[in-house]
Design a protein around this motif. Sequence first.
Motif, PDB file in Angstrom:
ATOM      1  N   GLU A  12       0.834  -1.202   0.000  1.00 15.45           N
ATOM      2  CA  GLU A  12       0.000   0.000   0.000  1.00 15.45           C
ATOM      3  C   GLU A  12       0.870   1.255   0.000  1.00 15.45           C
ATOM      4  N   PHE A  13       2.018   1.168   0.642  1.00 12.05           N
ATOM      5  CA  PHE A  13       2.942   2.307   0.672  1.00 12.05           C
ATOM      6  C   PHE A  13       3.471   2.593  -0.731  1.00 12.05           C
ATOM      7  N   ASP A  14       3.796   1.515  -1.484  1.00 12.10           N
ATOM      8  CA  ASP A  14       4.227   1.686  -2.871  1.00 12.10           C
ATOM      9  C   ASP A  14       3.173   2.437  -3.677  1.00 12.10           C
ATOM     10  N   ILE A  15       1.928   2.047  -3.499  1.00 12.31           N
ATOM     11  CA  ILE A  15       0.847   2.659  -4.258  1.00 12.31           C
ATOM     12  C   ILE A  15       0.697   4.138  -3.896  1.00 12.31           C
ATOM     13  N   ASP A  16       0.783   4.436  -2.614  1.00 12.43           N
ATOM     14  CA  ASP A  16       0.686   5.834  -2.179  1.00 12.43           C
ATOM     15  C   ASP A  16       1.813   6.675  -2.785  1.00 12.43           C
ATOM     16  N   LEU A  17       3.022   6.131  -2.763  1.00  9.64           N
ATOM     17  CA  LEU A  17       4.158   6.848  -3.346  1.00  9.64           C
ATOM     18  C   LEU A  17       3.972   7.041  -4.849  1.00  9.64           C
ATOM     19  N   LYS A  19       1.144   7.095  -6.649  1.00 13.04           N
ATOM     20  CA  LYS A  19       0.088   8.079  -6.913  1.00 13.04           C
ATOM     21  C   LYS A  19       0.548   9.503  -6.578  1.00 13.04           C
ATOM     22  N   GLY A  20       1.420   9.617  -5.578  1.00 12.41           N
ATOM     23  CA  GLY A  20       1.903  10.935  -5.169  1.00 12.41           C
ATOM     24  C   GLY A  20       3.091  11.435  -5.958  1.00 12.41           C
ATOM     25  N   HIS A  23       7.510   7.789  -5.927  1.00  7.81           N
ATOM     26  CA  HIS A  23       8.125   6.453  -5.968  1.00  7.81           C
ATOM     27  C   HIS A  23       9.217   6.474  -7.020  1.00  7.81           C
ATOM     28  N   ASP A  76      -7.393  -0.725  -5.811  1.00  3.32           N
ATOM     29  CA  ASP A  76      -7.152   0.573  -5.162  1.00  3.32           C
ATOM     30  C   ASP A  76      -7.202   1.768  -6.112  1.00  3.32           C
ATOM     31  N   SER A  78      -5.468   2.447  -8.603  1.00  3.27           N
ATOM     32  CA  SER A  78      -4.144   2.893  -9.050  1.00  3.27           C
ATOM     33  C   SER A  78      -3.992   2.753 -10.557  1.00  3.27           C
ATOM     34  N   GLU A 291       2.237  10.058 -11.672  1.00  2.00           N
ATOM     35  CA  GLU A 291       2.724   8.739 -12.060  1.00  2.00           C
ATOM     36  C   GLU A 291       3.787   8.833 -13.158  1.00  2.00           C
TER      37      GLU A 291
END
Length: 635
Positions: A12-17, A19-20, A23, A76, A78, A291
């Motif tokens: 979930e942290f990967d996805i947040d990064l 999207k933000g 990452h 999610d 994404s 992204e």
Amino acid sequence: MSKVIVHSLFSEFDIDLFKGGKHYRLYEKFGSHITTVDGVKGTYFAVWAPSAKSVSVIGDFNFWIEGEHQLNVRWDESGIWEGFIPGVGKGSVYKYKIHSHNNDIKTEKADPYARRCEHPPKTASVVWEDSYNWEDAKWMKKRKKNNAIDAPFSVYEVHLGSWKRRVEEDRSLSYTELADELVAYVKEMNFTHVELMPIMEYPYDPSWGYQLTGYFAPTSRFGYPEEFKLLVDKLHQNDIGILLDWVPSHFPEDAHGLGFFDGSCLYEHPDKRKGYHPDWKSLIFNYGRNEVKSFLISNAIFWLDQYHADGLRVDAVASMLFLDYSREEGEWEPNMYGGRENLEAITFMKELNEEVYKSFPDVQTIAEESTSFPMVSKPTFIGGLGFGMKWMMGWMHDTLQYFAKEPIYRKHHQDDLTFSMTYAFTENFMLPLSHDEVVYGKKSIIGRMPGDEWQQFANLRLLYSYMFTHPGTNLLFMGAEFGQREEWNFQSSLDWHLLQYNYHSGIKHLITDLNLLYKTYPALYEKQFSGDGFEWISYDDHENSVLAYIRKGNKKKDSLVIACNFTPVPRNSYRIGLPNKGKLVQLFNSDSKSYGGTGDFDVSKTLIEDKDWHYRSYSAEINIPPLGAIVFKIE
């Protein structure tokens, strides 16, 4: 029915990064990764396609049939499709078949994160992993010193496909062959770094690699990914750094590439005023999409991390900075403040450089930027873009324009040479004589020089001597180091046969010695970006077309004195003012016989006298050769 097993490498942290837009290691997650799930070996696939209705992996393992291996979309929002396919392993060839929500459009795309691509003109991706064992630990341990801005930085720019060819087989050298031949040559020539024109996979040879489709894959034209690692490794083992040309400015519209990836403008900006490049007929990244920003910064980090690159030369920065670049009035839209700056691209470049230097403080990013945009090579915390260096395009233009003039007219244009010193220390400048200066009818560097054959080569020796003693770092495109007469042709080898002739071999010897001089004497590199490292002796002797100046290092005793004569008339008993007493000891003379010069003006030592000159208490008389440069140290 799908044979895809639900599996994910994303937390979930990967996805947040992601999207933000934060990452910066996406290559560890996206693409194809050979792995084992529940004791079964296979390959995990992940691709970003938020406008897709379905995504299938098609390849040689399922007869390229859509629907056989359909990926699962994450819950999610994404936009990531992923899954594990048992039995698919190294060497499997594949693409993504994407069925879009937009008007039922179907696209067939190569993997944006593929580590290997098929040899062009084929366009599919290849499942790949390598277990290369690096042997460059010694270089990596000390490269912060070697790549520092107060270290010598003399760069040999190379197009791998045309540096040297096997004529009898009509082919370029492989990465493995280059690891022997190119490395040995660069070491012999005393260059500190090699810069490679883009080696990421590209479909069209005449683009020279500047229109990429495989951002994470070394081109398969010259061999396998691990063989490219061998080339990098061998350079490092021989104390040579490697810079890679990197192209975040635009990408081609090829059907298998990033354009209209999932039936929507995914990677490119949807507004053609920001998303289409009229000069190159290519697409421009959407720098405001988080992204996309993560994709690009991850790509930069990938080459530094996985391939041990010592830096990235970022292509076409000016085209990214300005919304009106190559556009007429009405073809562009001002930013929110009414200006022409592309604020999203500027933010992207700052974040790129912050992440690069945070993760790899021992590398350099270098901007190919041709405008007067301020603070390109200044830190982001004081408002700069954060690059380590910037190409000094003004110096290149003015200097080549000056040298193209017949010497009799040069006295009227001395400011073409001296003007660079009015802004030389506003940025960390690299002086480039690059591939762009020897194509499209501009002539070769030697081809621009006026006069008979002797004068042409004397002018060339003088140009290089002036370049290597001017503040800043240096870049020279292949072939220029031995006076290639023809313009560069990406389809042909350099004209190595010219080295049988004395003038050409003399230029090669000159560059070898200039590189050695630059690396040996701290006055030429310790303060190469600081006004403290330079002092004019004489810049206003227009009538004689002479320049004289001092280069300084951290220690006073390291100072060097340089005198240049830009006419074919020898300047005998020419007096220059000097800062202290002693003797002038000649270190270098571009007119030496071994370089193809006359050899008549070599003097080992000259006494410095108690005589005021050039507003200094001491001076000496020197003989400056015709179309020549001399470098002295004060003993």
